[in-house]
Enzyme design. Structure first.
Site, PDB file in Angstrom:
ATOM      1  N   CYS A   2     -67.432 109.095  72.521  1.00  0.00           N
ATOM      2  CA  CYS A   2     -66.697 108.577  74.334  1.00  0.00           C
ATOM      3  C   CYS A   2     -68.387 108.554  74.794  1.00  0.00           C
ATOM      4  O   CYS A   2     -69.362 109.063  74.171  1.00  0.00           O
ATOM      5  CB  CYS A   2     -67.271 110.633  74.073  1.00  0.00           C
ATOM      6  N   ARG A  27     -68.624 103.666  72.268  1.00  0.00           N
ATOM      7  CA  ARG A  27     -67.882 104.603  72.009  1.00  0.00           C
ATOM      8  C   ARG A  27     -66.945 105.950  71.885  1.00  0.00           C
ATOM      9  O   ARG A  27     -66.541 106.351  71.864  1.00  0.00           O
ATOM     10  CB  ARG A  27     -68.845 105.560  72.776  1.00  0.00           C
ATOM     11  N   TRP A  74     -62.812 109.002  73.771  1.00  0.00           N
ATOM     12  CA  TRP A  74     -62.771 108.832  72.656  1.00  0.00           C
ATOM     13  C   TRP A  74     -61.832 110.276  72.669  1.00  0.00           C
ATOM     14  O   TRP A  74     -61.929 110.944  72.548  1.00  0.00           O
ATOM     15  CB  TRP A  74     -63.142 108.498  71.573  1.00  0.00           C
ATOM     16  N   ASN A 100     -68.906 115.197  75.102  1.00  0.00           N
ATOM     17  CA  ASN A 100     -69.194 114.359  74.246  1.00  0.00           C
ATOM     18  C   ASN A 100     -69.531 115.282  73.057  1.00  0.00           C
ATOM     19  O   ASN A 100     -69.836 116.096  72.937  1.00  0.00           O
ATOM     20  CB  ASN A 100     -70.220 113.173  74.047  1.00  0.00           C
ATOM     21  N   GLY A 101     -68.450 115.424  72.055  1.00  0.00           N
ATOM     22  CA  GLY A 101     -68.196 116.316  70.972  1.00  0.00           C
ATOM     23  C   GLY A 101     -67.133 117.016  71.193  1.00  0.00           C
ATOM     24  O   GLY A 101     -66.201 116.676  71.840  1.00  0.00           O
ATOM     25  N   GLU A 491     -64.874  96.984  51.085  1.00  0.00           N
ATOM     26  CA  GLU A 491     -65.087  96.439  52.582  1.00  0.00           C
ATOM     27  C   GLU A 491     -64.642  95.711  53.649  1.00  0.00           C
ATOM     28  O   GLU A 491     -64.224  95.455  54.429  1.00  0.00           O
ATOM     29  CB  GLU A 491     -66.822  96.263  52.084  1.00  0.00           C
ATOM     30  N   LYS A 495     -62.463  95.660  57.103  1.00  0.00           N
ATOM     31  CA  LYS A 495     -62.614  95.565  57.856  1.00  0.00           C
ATOM     32  C   LYS A 495     -61.079  94.484  58.567  1.00  0.00           C
ATOM     33  O   LYS A 495     -61.089  94.500  59.173  1.00  0.00           O
ATOM     34  CB  LYS A 495     -63.918  93.807  58.008  1.00  0.00           C
ATOM     35  N   GLU A 498     -59.098  97.234  59.943  1.00  0.00           N
ATOM     36  CA  GLU A 498     -59.199  97.758  61.506  1.00  0.00           C
ATOM     37  C   GLU A 498     -59.543  97.327  62.638  1.00  0.00           C
ATOM     38  O   GLU A 498     -59.305  97.457  64.092  1.00  0.00           O
ATOM     39  CB  GLU A 498     -61.376  98.358  61.061  1.00  0.00           C
ATOM     40  N   HIS A 514     -52.960  98.329  35.826  1.00  0.00           N
ATOM     41  CA  HIS A 514     -52.495  99.913  35.670  1.00  0.00           C
ATOM     42  C   HIS A 514     -51.208  99.878  37.071  1.00  0.00           C
ATOM     43  O   HIS A 514     -51.214 101.229  37.002  1.00  0.00           O
ATOM     44  CB  HIS A 514     -53.783 100.800  35.750  1.00  0.00           C
ATOM     45  N   LYS A 620     -67.376 103.744  67.961  1.00  0.00           N
ATOM     46  CA  LYS A 620     -68.248 103.558  67.221  1.00  0.00           C
ATOM     47  C   LYS A 620     -68.986 104.887  66.666  1.00  0.00           C
ATOM     48  O   LYS A 620     -69.557 104.153  65.471  1.00  0.00           O
ATOM     49  CB  LYS A 620     -68.751 102.734  68.136  1.00  0.00           C
TER      50      LYS A 620
HETATM   51  O1  M6R Z   1     -72.995 105.252  62.143  1.00  0.00           O
HETATM   52  P1  M6R Z   1     -72.344 104.989  60.707  1.00  0.00           P
HETATM   53  O2  M6R Z   1     -72.518 104.266  59.349  1.00  0.00           O
HETATM   54  O3  M6R Z   1     -72.710 106.648  59.909  1.00  0.00           O
HETATM   55  O4  M6R Z   1     -70.436 105.220  60.722  1.00  0.00           O
HETATM   56  C1  M6R Z   1     -70.087 105.875  59.312  1.00  0.00           C
HETATM   57  C2  M6R Z   1     -68.432 104.390  59.579  1.00  0.00           C
HETATM   58  O5  M6R Z   1     -67.610 105.217  60.931  1.00  0.00           O
HETATM   59  C3  M6R Z   1     -68.329 103.123  60.244  1.00  0.00           C
HETATM   60  O6  M6R Z   1     -69.357 102.492  59.642  1.00  0.00           O
HETATM   61  C4  M6R Z   1     -66.969 102.566  60.501  1.00  0.00           C
HETATM   62  O7  M6R Z   1     -66.182 102.816  58.698  1.00  0.00           O
HETATM   63  C5  M6R Z   1     -66.571 101.105  60.462  1.00  0.00           C
HETATM   64  N1  M6R Z   1     -66.113 101.150  61.958  1.00  0.00           N
HETATM   65  C6  M6R Z   1     -66.561 100.321  60.158  1.00  0.00           C
HETATM   66  O8  M6R Z   1     -66.514  98.890  60.042  1.00  0.00           O
END
Ligand code: M6R
Length: 625
Positions: A2, A27, A74, A100-101, A491, A495, A498, A514, A620
């Site tokens: 948010c 956000r 969000w 926000n929260g 990772e 990516k 996501e 396995h 984010k």
């Molecule tokens: O701000 P942070 O590094 O703590 O965030 C952690 C994850 O939310 C963040 O890395 C998320 O997995 C990314 N969107 C991945 O691309």
């Protein structure tokens, strides 16, 4: 999660708030809304979906005034409908709140307020805040108290449990904005006769570089005359004015189609800036100036606990290899969201390491607090100066990646790998597990890394785009790696899923037989990290085993996309496609490995018409647990 922006001042309020929300849309983007106070009292406009929907609504039904607040959401409590979009109002419609929260005790408070006669129209937790303030204002009015809004907000927030950054305006006290923080971030901007509040710096950086960062338990009252800060008890407090030096242009797309692509291409600079001023090639020393821990602290440590989420967790897992290899200290890596629920064994001899781009991830912050409560000292690797996690840490290593706006983390990840490498070398020096010569050689290699990343970016973007044409319609992907390359496989899979919504899994290459081998058929693309450091025996061994794993995939008709070093003579004979990167020491190869994976995910997502910078259901910064 948010984004909030508030403004009071002489400029037209709506454009200032919309521009700020646009910069904070990373956000959250489930709905957006605005409330403006002016000669017609308070006026609200809200719309489900992205900010442009709100802009359309405002175009049809404009509002104007001298102060206002806005929100981009969000969704946590309640679907992303117009009704659930912020701002939210009390029964009279005179008190307006953005938040926000999460208010954890909202159900109990809601029942209490319903019993008092309040009527609720949304499914959100936020709405109770407006009603609580209404309730407090009504009782304050009976006693004829001054500063009714401010005092009522103060009383209301003292009743909330959970996390909140909230901003309130009230038709009865025009030209006043009240903000309170407990958990999620809030910054106050100080301009010339104009004042701002926002969830994050980019929301107001175009207007002012002078900011107060509110701490937990702080309240701010903004009026045309200035800003007053108090705690939740009403005591006057002082916070230092911080001057933000980064250029607002850094948070713009700069000619790239997406922030993600721009940020991928910024990696050479991010790596350089993270290394800059921290190493001496003469002495082979690493200098970590924001570290309040001494060499003796590092010598005494018996183990390291790392906690992080998502991409930062992948960096943490690669960091385990670096620290164990160089400093010979055992490292445990936890998902921050799991850490405090497993009653971890932490004590003063364990060093806690938190890795986070934003420095405001609720789970990572909770893990840090658990570590501190158990007597461990903590170090934060963080990209945001002054973020919550850095304030509670005993030491900080800032990654100087610059603002990362794309929801998918790219440059922050490679900067984290570099920060972890520096930390591992520093720790190894303090513990005497590597010689000055070894250290000097490693640091020399580190200085070559930005150039190598530039080379990868120059040569690999085209081939990745080509591959995206072939594989963008696949329904599943596998990513395989061994050793320090395994977290990079994870990772790569993250990516892809996501931003392209293709199901993807990362797996340790040796584990395929396995179980997951059963998935392989001629439709399955398998991305294999097969880079090697020829001067390193363990790396060569790992590479040979990975080569066998590639054969196992091709024998079952899977399509192999390998990432290999340019000099490799074997991979071209066994893989269907090869993406080449330069040679580097084993511990630095992950930085090169990951770039083709970022670009592949990016081009596939673009071909599939996905919203690369703002993928569905994500935000984010994850400031709720
Ligand atoms: O701000 P942070 O590094 O703590 O965030 C952690 C994850 O939310 C963040 O890395 C998320 O997995 C990314 N969107 C991945 O691309």
């Amino acid at each position: 999660m948010c984004g909030i922006v508030g403004y009071i001042g002489p400029k037209p309020v709506v454009p200032v708030i919309l521009e700020g929300l646009r910069r904070l849309e990373y956000r959250g983007y489930d709905s957006a809304g605005i409330a403006v106070g002016g000669s017609r009292g308070l006026e609200l406009r809200r719309a489900p979906g992205k900010l442009r929907k709100l802009e359309e609504v405002l175009h049809e039904r404009p509002v104007e005034g001298t102060y206002g607040i806005g929100h981009t959401r969000w969704a946590t409590h309640g679907r992303p409908t117009e009704e659930n979009a912020h701002p939210h109002r009390d029964c009279t419609g005179r008190i307006v709140v953005v938040h926000n929260g999460i208010v954890e005790n909202y159900l109990a408070l809601k029942q209490e307020l319903i019993a008092e006669g309040h009527k609720f129209i949304t499914e959100t937790d936020t709405e109770i805040i407006a009603h609580l303030i209404e309730q407090e204002m009504a009782s304050a009015a009976q006693t004829g108290k001054n500063m009714v809004l401010e005092e009522s907000v103060r009383r209301a927030v003292r009743r909330l449990t959970g996390a909140f950054a909230l901003v309130v305006i009230c038709a009865d006290e025009p030209n006043k904005i009240v903000a309170a923080r407990f958990g999620p971030p809030a910054v106050i901007g100080l301009g010339e006769g104009e004042y701002f509040v926002a969830s994050d710096v980019p929301g107001i950086l175009h207007h002012t570089r002078n900011l107060y960062f509110l701490a937990d338990g702080d309240m701010a009252v903004l009026t045309p005359e200035g800003v007053r800060l108090t705690d939740f008890e009403g005591n006057h407090i002082e916070r230092p004015v911080q001057r933000i030096l980064w250029d607002p242009i850094q948070a713009e797309k700069g000619g790239y189609k997406h922030f993600m692509l721009k940020e991928i291409f910024e990696q050479p600079r991010a790596i350089r800036d993270t290394t800059l001023g921290r190493i001496s090639l003469d002495t082979g020393k690493v200098f970590l100036s924001e570290m309040k821990l001494t060499e003796e602290d590092f010598r005494r440590a018996t183990r390291i606990h790392i906690a992080a989420c998502g991409t930062s967790w992948h960096a943490a897992t690669a960091g385990k290899f670096m620290i164990e290899r160089l400093a010979r200290l055992p490292v445990e890596v936890d998902y921050a969201s799991e850490y405090r629920y497993r009653d971890p064994i932490a004590d003063p001899n364990a060093l806690g390491l938190l890795i986070t781009q934003s420095g405001e991830t609720a789970d990572t912050l909770a893990a840090q607090r658990e570590m501190i409560a158990k007597g461990s000292r903590t170090i934060a690797i963080c990209n945001v100066v002054g973020a919550m996690i850095t304030r509670e840490a005993h030491g900080v290593i800032y990654t100087h990646a610059g603002p990362e706006i794309g929801v998918a983390s790219t440059k922050a990840f490679t900067a984290q790998l570099v920060a972890l490498f520096l930390f591992a070398v520093h720790l190894a020096q303090s513990r005497g597990t590597i010689s000055a010569d070894e250290s000097r050689a490693l640091l020399e290699e580190l200085t070559l890394l930005p150039g190598k990343v530039e080379e990868v970016l120059r040569t690999i973007d085209g081939p990745c785009e080509q591959l995206a044409r072939t594989y963008s319609t696949a329904s599943d992907f596998l990513f395989l790696g061994r050793g320090i390359h395994y977290p990079i496989a994870l990772e790569g899979a993250l990516k892809l899923k996501e931003i392209s919504y293709i199901h993807a899994e990362g797996y340790p290459a040796g584990e395929m037989k396995h179980g997951p081998n059963a998935l392989i058929d001629e439709k399955l693309p398998v991305v294999v990290l097969a880079t090697q450091d020829r001067s390193n025996r363990d790396s060569r061994l790992r590479y040979e085993k990975t080569l066998s794993n590639i054969q196992e995939v091709t024998a079952r008709s899977g399509k192999v996309i390998a990432v290999a070093v340019r000099e490799d003579e074997e991979i071209p004979h066994v893989a269907d496609h090869v993406l080449y990167v330069p040679q580097a020491p084993e511990l630095l190869l992950p930085v090169l490995d990951v770039i083709p994976l970022q670009l592949l995910a990016y081009h596939i997502a673009v071909r599939r018409g996905c919203d690369v910078d703002q993928p569905r259901n994500l935000a984010k910064s994850v400031t709720v647990e």
